[in-house]
Design an enzyme around this catalytic site. Structure first.
Site, PDB file in Angstrom:
ATOM      1  CD  GLU B 282      -3.169   0.415   2.188  1.00  0.00           C
ATOM      2  OE1 GLU B 282      -4.089  -0.389   1.915  1.00  0.00           O
ATOM      3  OE2 GLU B 282      -3.026   0.922   3.315  1.00  0.00           O
ATOM      4  CD  GLU B 285      -2.517   1.118  -4.626  1.00  0.00           C
ATOM      5  OE1 GLU B 285      -2.454   0.143  -3.857  1.00  0.00           O
ATOM      6  OE2 GLU B 285      -3.569   1.500  -5.179  1.00  0.00           O
ATOM      7  CB  CYS B 302      -6.742  -3.419   5.628  1.00  0.00           C
ATOM      8  SG  CYS B 302      -6.678  -1.860   6.475  1.00  0.00           S
ATOM      9  CB  SER B 322      -4.947   0.735  -1.438  1.00  0.00           C
ATOM     10  OG  SER B 322      -4.011  -0.313  -1.568  1.00  0.00           O
ATOM     11  CE  LYS B 361     -10.160  -8.546   7.819  1.00  0.00           C
ATOM     12  NZ  LYS B 361      -9.405  -8.034   6.653  1.00  0.00           N
ATOM     13  CD  GLU B 364     -10.978  -9.320   3.201  1.00  0.00           C
ATOM     14  OE1 GLU B 364     -10.599  -8.199   2.878  1.00  0.00           O
ATOM     15  OE2 GLU B 364     -10.536  -9.930   4.192  1.00  0.00           O
ATOM     16  CD  GLU B 369     -13.659  -9.917  -5.529  1.00  0.00           C
ATOM     17  OE1 GLU B 369     -14.477 -10.716  -6.044  1.00  0.00           O
ATOM     18  OE2 GLU B 369     -14.013  -8.898  -4.902  1.00  0.00           O
ATOM     19  CB  CYS B 502      -9.553  -4.436  14.290  1.00  0.00           C
ATOM     20  SG  CYS B 502      -9.288  -4.019  12.565  1.00  0.00           S
TER      21      CYS B 502
END
Lengths: 138, 575, 416
Positions: B282, B285, B302, B322, B361, B364, B369, B502
């Site tokens: 990241e 980037e 994230c 990102s 998560k 996710e 993908e 988190c």
């Protein structure tokens, strides 16, 4: 000044007059117009028993079974209509012609039993008269 | 000031104080169910009703303001009698039966109804439960709703709308049919739910819980042909001891590793490792895009709740995200490539498990993908249950170290658990990548008037001052996105779906004995105690990270890194 | 012998070209304070069911600061047995409009709503036409009748929710929310529609207000008893020969006389089993209790309430559980579903009644029903909830031998 167009219930009534119910895409638009989450708009619509989020029958039959009408034998009327239409409370006929609803007071307690067919109110009904009215709808 | 008398005790409170708050001030506990400090007043459960000036009609303490001269009885015989009946009614609506009972409930040890029952001193239960026959909502990859357990306290509705600024839930119908539902009854998986799980934290019953992955994990552990590896996220270590009776914020990193090894995992790794990797990718980037002025600001990627949020509500800004995968998914990708190679295991036989403070998560890991790189995601709660049911008390275990290869962890990584942590780490790396020097001090000043939003300017060199922002909680994320939309200039903005980051995730233990804010605060202290006790390291200094790039990935942003460690997003809108 | 006293009733009055709004004109010349004084002098009590003094409501509203106030006519009549507002909306709508505008002028509201229940199709049509005509004629709009009073009125159709008849629910409903009650305070007069001071008045109250300003408070206050002034529209229904809407001067007859003289007597058996004097939220009265005068205070003394003026007669040989079930189903279905006691309590009562179609209730069951009744009355969030079990509880009180199992000897021994 609020225009009746700015009033949620009036807007929703008008949508229902157009489509017969409140389609999903209209709820999405209402959410935008009234700046509310769409779940909330949906929940508000579902609060009201005269608003529908699914298509109903062409004729919505509402029979009052509140106390005063009950004392005027609304129950017998109800059974006869249920039998004739083959529908339970809240059901719509497969030909999409009738939706039957058992409802609370319609405000004609002195003239029971009563039945509404869409906007029209029929009072002091007998089983025979009620079935005639339904027959004419077909 | 208002002077009044509560249970024969004189109290003086600020105008606007409710009777509930006034009573708490003198340590009188009035039971509540629909009340939650950070949410608007609902006034539905009526358990907090009290007698005011001997009036026939009892007043809800949560919604009644203290006034001069009031004589309040919070536990008079009449009040206690009414509360008992109210509670009987609530329990009758909660559908307890053979199939649906306290023993099998996800909230068996954190049920608020049980706490309230004790507070009220319930001595009778005369009413039959009335079965509502509502269908469970299994539409989401992250969260299950069991509407028969729902007592319609409205807390999930308010949490989602007021704290997260989304509003996927609403009350529908009325009278006995009143129920919490989603838009068009589509189910949580088919609407704009971000899977953040904050609703679960607010639910006083077991009507909302995560989609369980523990059965799958047990099966994998029992299967001798499988090589099962597990990663643990930073926020888990300060909360995992809670189900075993420890205070929130108790640091149990080594004990967790030890417990997981006893459970039979073949490798126990620290998600911090791939968190560093995320920062490297990241950070690289950010540097590239800042230099090339390419789709600024760069938005972090994230937090999967945040990702789903932006996909639904700001799909025009997906190009700003990102492309770096989250640490969880980077771990999954590396476990089934680099690690498989190193350990000499067929990738087909590797089962990757994550322990996350997060319900999003789970979603996710199921994104197409992501190629199924992560097989199972356990929340902190589920991990706690598994450890417990293996006969292990985590508090009694010796500490063990994470397995090597992916397990070299150091201080900076642990603060990823808290809001602002990712950005801080990324800035350190970005600074190093641009200047070749270490950034010693970062000062992130909170900006007045915008709670939960932070902004800072970090001078990099004479030509460049990085403007950065941090938002945690999705209401704040929305505010930040509106600022960006209005044209406020940022280079890099960190987003976390959950309030507090988190550590306040939707997969963390639920406390029936304290508010979620209190638990959050204690966990936060735990996180910073780890950080201060360890020698600081920068992501780019981590020797294992260097080794990984040297041996396998090439350099940050390389073709291989892109293939394994980067992803793409889906414009969802509201359909 | 009771006869009708026609104060509100009269020839149909629907055509705006045939009415000159003398009451409104007089109000505009009196000034706001004087109008309110006159309403206060008339001692008019709100006719929706709660009986709050209209003059007090208006004067509190006038005192409220803020340049935006709303005035709402509550035409969401829906309590079973009540149809007197429909009578006014259909027969005397211009009086309702006039009363509404007098009220709006008096409290300083420039915008109003009339919320008519969605099932009242004819009243909706009538009002839609009237509003259109009134705007064309300049009766609604700017500088009404040459004064500095500006006012516009919007019709809102309800959509099938009895609870919207509660004023705070009605306000939520107009705002586009679920029609659930609000926690009071703040009262609508302080913070109502869209957060502004708002007066909500019942249809009949407004028709009364119009006539009071038309004819002077003196004529109104001379009618009735000390505590119940004027007349009341009564909806007679049930087991009665001549159901309908009757206008009765307070205190000029007993319930029994109303039932016999105006209602033509009981139609199902020789005498009533019981009579509900004020709608489903009021306690039942036995035949021997019907010798009470028709006024707020007399009916209260008899242990019930005048409510909305809906008198429902239940004939001698009716099955009680069946009646209880109808009443219970109404409240169960029509609660807004927000507060636990009302939602769960009414559901539980209905559940219990349904299991008792042909058998008596045990003492313990009756105790449970009473406990639920107490909890609802003490802790429900709005008036609808608090009174939802009054009728059912009163029937259990008054017909124990018919509903409740006798305490068996063995139990008596055990209880000792």
């Amino acid at each position: 000044m609020k225009k009746s167009n700015d009033i949620f219930l009036e807007t929703v009534h008008n949508i229902q007059q157009t489509y017969g119910y409140i389609p999903e895409r209209e709820i999405n638009q209402l959410a935008e117009k009234f700046d509310q989450p769409r779940a909330k708009i949906y929940g508000a619509i579902k609060f009201y028993s005269m608003l529908y989020t699914e298509p109903t029958g062409k004729y919505i039959i509402r029979i009052c079974d509140s106390l005063s009408c009950h004392l005027k034998d609304s129950h017998d009327l109800l059974l006869a209509v249920q039998d004739y239409l083959g529908l339970e409370d809240g059901e719509t006929s497969s030909d999409q012609l009738f939706t039957l609803e058992i409802v609370e007071c319609l405000g004609h307690c002195g003239e029971g039993p009563v039945m509404m067919v869409n906007d029209k109110m029929y009072t002091e009904l007998t089983k025979g008269k009620a079935l005639e009215i339904l027959q004419d709808c077909k | 000031m208002k002077r009044l008398e509560i249970d024969n005790i004189e109290v003086e409170v600020e105008p606007g104080t409710t009777l509930l708050e006034a009573a708490r001030k003198i340590n009188v506990n009035i039971p509540t169910l629909c009340y939650e400090e950070e949410l608007s007043i609902f006034g539905g459960c009526r358990l907090c009703v009290v007698e005011v000036n001997g009036g026939e009609l009892l007043k809800p303490a949560c919604a009644t303001e203290a006034d001069d001269g009031m004589i309040v009885k919070t536990h008079s015989p009449r009040v206690r009698e009414v509360r008992q009946t109210l509670f009987e009614l609530i329990i009758a609506s909660h559908d307890i039966s053979c199939e649906l009972n306290c023993l099998t409930c996800t909230r068996q040890s954190s049920c608020e109804l049980r706490v309230v029952a004790e507070d009220i001193g319930i001595s009778r239960m005369r009413l039959n439960p009335i079965y509502r026959g509502l269908e469970k909502d299994f539409s989401s990859h992250s969260i299950v709703r069991e509407p028969n357990k729902c007592i319609t306290c409205d807390r999930c509705i308010r949490k989602c709308e007021e704290i997260q600024g989304i509003g996927i839930f609403a009350n529908s119908a009325r009278g006995p049919e009143t129920e919490v539902t989603t838009f068009q009854d589509k189910g949580m998986g088919n609407v704009e739910c971000t899977n953040c799980g904050q609703c679960i934290i607010s639910c006083p019953t077991g009507a909302l819980h995560e989609v369980y992955h523990s059965e799958g994990v047990w099966d994998a552990l029992y299967d001798e042909n499988k090589h099962v590896v597990v990663q643990t996220a930073p926020a888990v270590r300060v909360a995992i001891a809670e189900p075993f009776g420890a205070e929130p914020g108790t640091v149990a990193t080594g004990q967790l590793v030890s417990a997981l090894k006893r459970l039979g995992f073949d490798g126990v790794f620290d998600t911090n490792f791939t968190a560093y990797l995320t920062i490297m990718e990241e950070g690289t980037e950010v540097v590239k895009r800042v230099t090339e002025n390419d789709n600024l600001p760069v938005l972090t990627s994230c937090s999967p709740g945040w990702i789903k949020f932006i996909e639904h509500f700001y799909p025009d800004y997906l190009k700003n995200l990102s492309t770096a995968k989250s640490p969880q998914q980077m771990f999954g990708a590396l476990a089934k490539t680099y690690y498989a190679e190193q350990a000499g295991v067929d990738p087909e036989d590797i089962v990757v498990v994550s322990i996350m403070p997060c319900t999003a998560k789970k979603f996710e890991s199921r994104r197409p993908e992501m190629n199924g790189d992560v097989d199972f995601v356990l929340t902190t709660r589920e991990a706690g249950m598994m450890i417990k049911s293996a006969g292990i008390n985590i508090c009694d275990l010796p500490e063990e170290n994470y397995d090597n290869l992916m397990g070299v962890s150091s201080g900076a990584g642990d603060i990823f658990a808290a809001s602002g942590g990712v950005m801080e780490a990324a800035l350190r790396s970005a600074y190093y990548l641009i200047t070749g020097e270490e950034l010693e001090d970062i000062d992130i000043k909170p900006v007045r008037g915008l709670t939960g939003l932070k902004k800072a300017e970090v001078p990099i060199n004479e030509d460049l001052t990085l403007k950065v922002g941090v938002a945690h909680g999705l209401s704040n994320a929305r505010k930040m996105m509106e600022l960006i939309k209005e044209g406020e200039e940022f280079h890099f903005v960190e987003f976390m779906a959950c309030p507090g980051g988190c550590i306040g995730g939707g997969g963390q233990p639920i406390r029936a004995d304290m508010t979620s804010e209190e638990a959050l605060q204690k966990r936060l202290e735990g996180v910073y105690s780890i950080d201060s006790s360890k020698k600081m390291r920068r992501s780019h200094e981590n020797p294992m990270i260097q080794k990984l790039y040297d041996e396998f990935l090439g350099k940050p942003g390389s073709h291989k890194a892109h293939k394994l460690l980067h992803t793409e997003y889906t414009a969802r809108g509201l359909n | 012998m009771v006869i009708e006293k026609k104060f509100l009733k009269g020839n149909p009055l629907k055509d705006i070209s045939e009415y000159d709004f003398p009451g409104l004109r007089r109000a505009l010349s009196l000034g706001q304070e004087n109008v309110i004084q006159e309403i206060s002098d008339s001692m008019l009590l709100g006719r929706g069911g709660a009986g709050f003094p209209t003059g007090t409501k208006w004067s509190l509203a006038l005192e409220q600061a803020g340049d935006k106030k709303y005035f709402i006519c509550n035409a969401d009549e829906g309590e079973p047995g009540t149809f007197k507002d429909r009578f006014l909306l259909e027969e005397r709508p211009l009086k309702v409009l006039e009363g509404l505008m007098i009220g709006a002028y008096a409290v300083g509201a420039d915008e109003g709503f009339i919320y008519i229940r969605g099932e009242y199709d004819l009243p909706i049509k009538i009002f839609r036409e009237i509003l259109e005509d009134a705007r064309d004629e300049g009766i609604l709009g700017k500088n009404i009748f040459g004064s500095d009073f500006d006012f516009d009125l919007t019709l809102v159709r309800g959509a099938g929710a009895y609870v919207c008849g509660d004023e705070t629910s009605l306000i939520n409903s107009i705002e586009g929310k679920r029609g659930i009650s609000r926690i009071k305070p703040p009262y609508p007069i302080q913070e109502g529609l869209f957060g502004n001071p708002t007066v909500v008045n019942n249809v009949e109250s407004l028709a009364c207000a119009a006539e009071i300003i038309n004819k002077g408070a003196g004529e109104f206050v001379a009618l009735g008893t000390d505590n119940s002034r004027g007349t009341k529209l009564v909806s007679l229904s049930g087991d009665i020969n001549l159901p309908g809407v009757y206008e009765i001067e307070f205190g000029c007859g007993t319930l029994e006389e109303i039932i016999n003289d105006l209602g033509g007597g009981v139609s199902y058996g020789n005498k009533p089993k019981f009579v509900i004097p004020g709608g489903l939220s009021t306690a039942a009265l036995l035949p021997e209790e019907l010798n009470c005068g028709y006024s707020y205070e007399d009916i209260e003394e008899a242990g019930s309430s005048l409510g909305s003026g809906a008198i429902i007669v239940v004939g001698e040989s009716r099955d009680l559980v069946e009646i209880l079930l109808k009443v219970s189903r109404f409240y169960m279905d029509e609660t807004c579903g927000t507060c636990f006691p009302c939602r769960e309590g009414n559901k539980q009562i209905n559940f219990m009644l349904n299991q008792h179609k042909n058998k008596k209730f045990t003492r313990q069951e009756v105790e449970i029903i009473k406990d639920i009744g107490d909890a609802i009355a003490a802790a429900a969030r709005c008036g609808l909830g608090q009174t939802s079990l009054s009728l059912i509880e009163s029937i259990f009180d008054k017909f124990p031998e018919e509903l409740i199992e006798e305490v068996r000897h063995s139990e008596k021994v055990r209880n000792r």
